[in-house]
Design a protein around this motif. Sequence first.
Motif, PDB file in Angstrom:
ATOM      1  N   LYS A 173      93.071  52.079  25.564  1.00 54.74           N
ATOM      2  CA  LYS A 173      92.729  52.008  26.851  1.00 54.74           C
ATOM      3  C   LYS A 173      91.507  51.014  27.030  1.00 54.74           C
ATOM      4  O   LYS A 173      91.570  50.476  28.335  1.00 54.74           O
ATOM      5  N   PHE A 174      90.731  50.685  26.208  1.00 55.73           N
ATOM      6  CA  PHE A 174      89.544  49.629  26.177  1.00 55.73           C
ATOM      7  C   PHE A 174      90.583  48.220  26.342  1.00 55.73           C
ATOM      8  O   PHE A 174      90.007  47.547  27.441  1.00 55.73           O
ATOM      9  N   VAL A 175      91.657  48.097  25.755  1.00 55.70           N
ATOM     10  CA  VAL A 175      92.355  46.815  26.190  1.00 55.70           C
ATOM     11  C   VAL A 175      92.782  46.699  27.598  1.00 55.70           C
ATOM     12  O   VAL A 175      92.405  45.717  28.268  1.00 55.70           O
ATOM     13  N   HIS A 176      93.020  47.918  28.088  1.00 48.61           N
ATOM     14  CA  HIS A 176      93.609  47.781  29.665  1.00 48.61           C
ATOM     15  C   HIS A 176      92.342  47.598  30.562  1.00 48.61           C
ATOM     16  O   HIS A 176      92.438  46.753  31.353  1.00 48.61           O
ATOM     17  N   ARG A 177      91.371  48.122  29.976  1.00 42.91           N
ATOM     18  CA  ARG A 177      90.016  48.069  31.113  1.00 42.91           C
ATOM     19  C   ARG A 177      89.542  46.720  31.010  1.00 42.91           C
ATOM     20  O   ARG A 177      89.241  45.944  32.192  1.00 42.91           O
ATOM     21  N   VAL A 178      89.587  45.976  29.780  1.00 45.81           N
ATOM     22  CA  VAL A 178      89.000  44.805  29.809  1.00 45.81           C
ATOM     23  C   VAL A 178      89.578  43.590  30.107  1.00 45.81           C
ATOM     24  O   VAL A 178      89.167  42.588  30.646  1.00 45.81           O
ATOM     25  N   VAL A 179      91.117  43.882  29.935  1.00 44.32           N
ATOM     26  CA  VAL A 179      92.076  42.896  30.559  1.00 44.32           C
ATOM     27  C   VAL A 179      91.882  43.001  32.155  1.00 44.32           C
ATOM     28  O   VAL A 179      92.059  41.876  32.530  1.00 44.32           O
ATOM     29  N   ARG A 180      91.947  44.046  32.644  1.00 49.45           N
ATOM     30  CA  ARG A 180      91.789  44.180  34.214  1.00 49.45           C
ATOM     31  C   ARG A 180      90.331  43.618  34.861  1.00 49.45           C
ATOM     32  O   ARG A 180      90.493  42.876  35.794  1.00 49.45           O
ATOM     33  N   HIS A 181      89.472  43.581  34.012  1.00 48.29           N
ATOM     34  CA  HIS A 181      88.170  43.067  34.188  1.00 48.29           C
ATOM     35  C   HIS A 181      88.360  41.576  34.259  1.00 48.29           C
ATOM     36  O   HIS A 181      87.827  40.898  35.220  1.00 48.29           O
ATOM     37  N   LEU A 182      88.839  40.967  33.122  1.00 47.03           N
ATOM     38  CA  LEU A 182      88.854  39.822  32.977  1.00 47.03           C
ATOM     39  C   LEU A 182      89.900  38.964  33.957  1.00 47.03           C
ATOM     40  O   LEU A 182      89.416  37.997  34.648  1.00 47.03           O
ATOM     41  N   ALA A 183      91.069  39.698  34.292  1.00 49.52           N
ATOM     42  CA  ALA A 183      91.945  39.260  35.205  1.00 49.52           C
ATOM     43  C   ALA A 183      91.405  39.391  36.693  1.00 49.52           C
ATOM     44  O   ALA A 183      91.501  38.202  37.402  1.00 49.52           O
ATOM     45  N   GLY A 184      90.546  40.161  36.864  1.00 45.10           N
ATOM     46  CA  GLY A 184      89.911  40.426  38.290  1.00 45.10           C
ATOM     47  C   GLY A 184      88.832  39.418  38.418  1.00 45.10           C
ATOM     48  O   GLY A 184      88.456  39.026  39.457  1.00 45.10           O
ATOM     49  N   ALA A 185      88.208  38.535  37.130  1.00 43.79           N
ATOM     50  CA  ALA A 185      87.017  37.875  37.391  1.00 43.79           C
ATOM     51  C   ALA A 185      87.727  36.381  37.383  1.00 43.79           C
ATOM     52  O   ALA A 185      86.843  35.367  37.304  1.00 43.79           O
ATOM     53  N   GLY A 186      88.996  36.318  37.377  1.00 43.63           N
ATOM     54  CA  GLY A 186      89.554  34.857  37.292  1.00 43.63           C
ATOM     55  C   GLY A 186      90.069  34.366  35.947  1.00 43.63           C
ATOM     56  O   GLY A 186      90.821  33.167  36.243  1.00 43.63           O
ATOM     57  N   VAL A 187      90.011  35.150  35.184  1.00 42.78           N
ATOM     58  CA  VAL A 187      90.719  34.454  33.763  1.00 42.78           C
ATOM     59  C   VAL A 187      92.364  34.680  33.866  1.00 42.78           C
ATOM     60  O   VAL A 187      92.961  35.701  34.429  1.00 42.78           O
ATOM     61  N   ARG A 188      92.853  33.558  33.645  1.00 43.11           N
ATOM     62  CA  ARG A 188      94.330  33.268  33.777  1.00 43.11           C
ATOM     63  C   ARG A 188      94.839  32.894  32.473  1.00 43.11           C
ATOM     64  O   ARG A 188      96.295  32.465  32.380  1.00 43.11           O
ATOM     65  N   GLN A 189      94.365  33.007  31.427  1.00 42.29           N
ATOM     66  CA  GLN A 189      94.816  32.748  30.057  1.00 42.29           C
ATOM     67  C   GLN A 189      94.201  33.455  29.190  1.00 42.29           C
ATOM     68  O   GLN A 189      93.050  33.610  28.868  1.00 42.29           O
ATOM     69  N   PHE A 190      95.007  34.161  28.058  1.00 40.68           N
ATOM     70  CA  PHE A 190      94.487  34.973  27.037  1.00 40.68           C
ATOM     71  C   PHE A 190      95.370  34.647  25.484  1.00 40.68           C
ATOM     72  O   PHE A 190      96.187  34.241  25.619  1.00 40.68           O
ATOM     73  N   LEU A 191      94.225  34.581  24.655  1.00 43.17           N
ATOM     74  CA  LEU A 191      94.625  34.583  23.379  1.00 43.17           C
ATOM     75  C   LEU A 191      94.320  35.712  22.664  1.00 43.17           C
ATOM     76  O   LEU A 191      93.355  36.139  22.306  1.00 43.17           O
ATOM     77  N   ASP A 192      95.529  36.470  22.140  1.00 46.93           N
ATOM     78  CA  ASP A 192      95.291  37.870  21.556  1.00 46.93           C
ATOM     79  C   ASP A 192      95.510  37.924  20.153  1.00 46.93           C
ATOM     80  O   ASP A 192      96.900  37.731  19.700  1.00 46.93           O
TER      81      ASP A 192
END
Length: 275
Positions: A66-85
């Motif tokens: 659930k943390f993954v979902h919350r933190v990714v929503r937060h980052l995407a909402g902040a304008g982050v458009r690329q991820f390295l997982d």
Amino acid sequence: MNLDHGSGTSTADRHPPTFKSDAPHSARIYDYWLGGKDNFAVDREVGEAMIAAIPGMRYMAGENRKFVHRVVRHLAGAGVRQFLDIGTGIPTEPNLHQVAQQVNPQTRVVYVDNDPLVLVHARALMLSTDQGRCEYLAADLRESQSILDSPVVKDTLDLTEPIGLTLIAVLMLLADTEDPWARVAELRDAAPSGSFLAITHPTADFNAAEVDAAVAAATGAGMTLVVRNRQEVARFFGDWELVEPGLVPVSAWQPDGPVDEPQAAYYWAGLARKP
């Protein structure tokens, strides 16, 4: 669009890791805890031994997810458009890219793991939007520079623009002698200003007796499982600025609703931004 879009080739693809169904693997054990079917008897055996030590283990795995979902929503909402997982694990919907692409369909994601079974499932199941992109890199966090130098990463991500770097329940697999702090520092140094680092890490800070028993079960099966205290986890963020509420129990990081017992899941979690 599927995972084969782009180069889709890595050093580990050319020299694939050995697949072992008779030795437990953290990704498959985690899959078992989440109710998945992509695991073997040896994974279930170790998984059950750890549940015997920590009865709330399945709950903890769910809270970590659930943390993954919350933190990714937060980052995407902040304008982050690329991820390295890094340390992707076996796909469990919604996956990171699905959460991010719901916010912005153009999001690009590179998933990294060193388990051949994860590679097979990732290529089959991790489907990107047509506007975005998903790639999988078979690689190991212990060779963090090789991840950064990979054609997959260079072709998919623009490392002159901010990235979201996620290390979810993976640093526990590196012993102190392997200097995981240096491996993470290499990743931080390569990230441009405005990038973010999200980490979850198991700890004995909340219930040492249960956690010690779980570690004993894992190490007795030949696995590496290192739990770390709050100060040791905080070191992974270096001088990056922690986002509110800081480094907290995983259930307490920007929860979607009230949390009655935040320390019931024995993980520290945090998100930090590079100045």
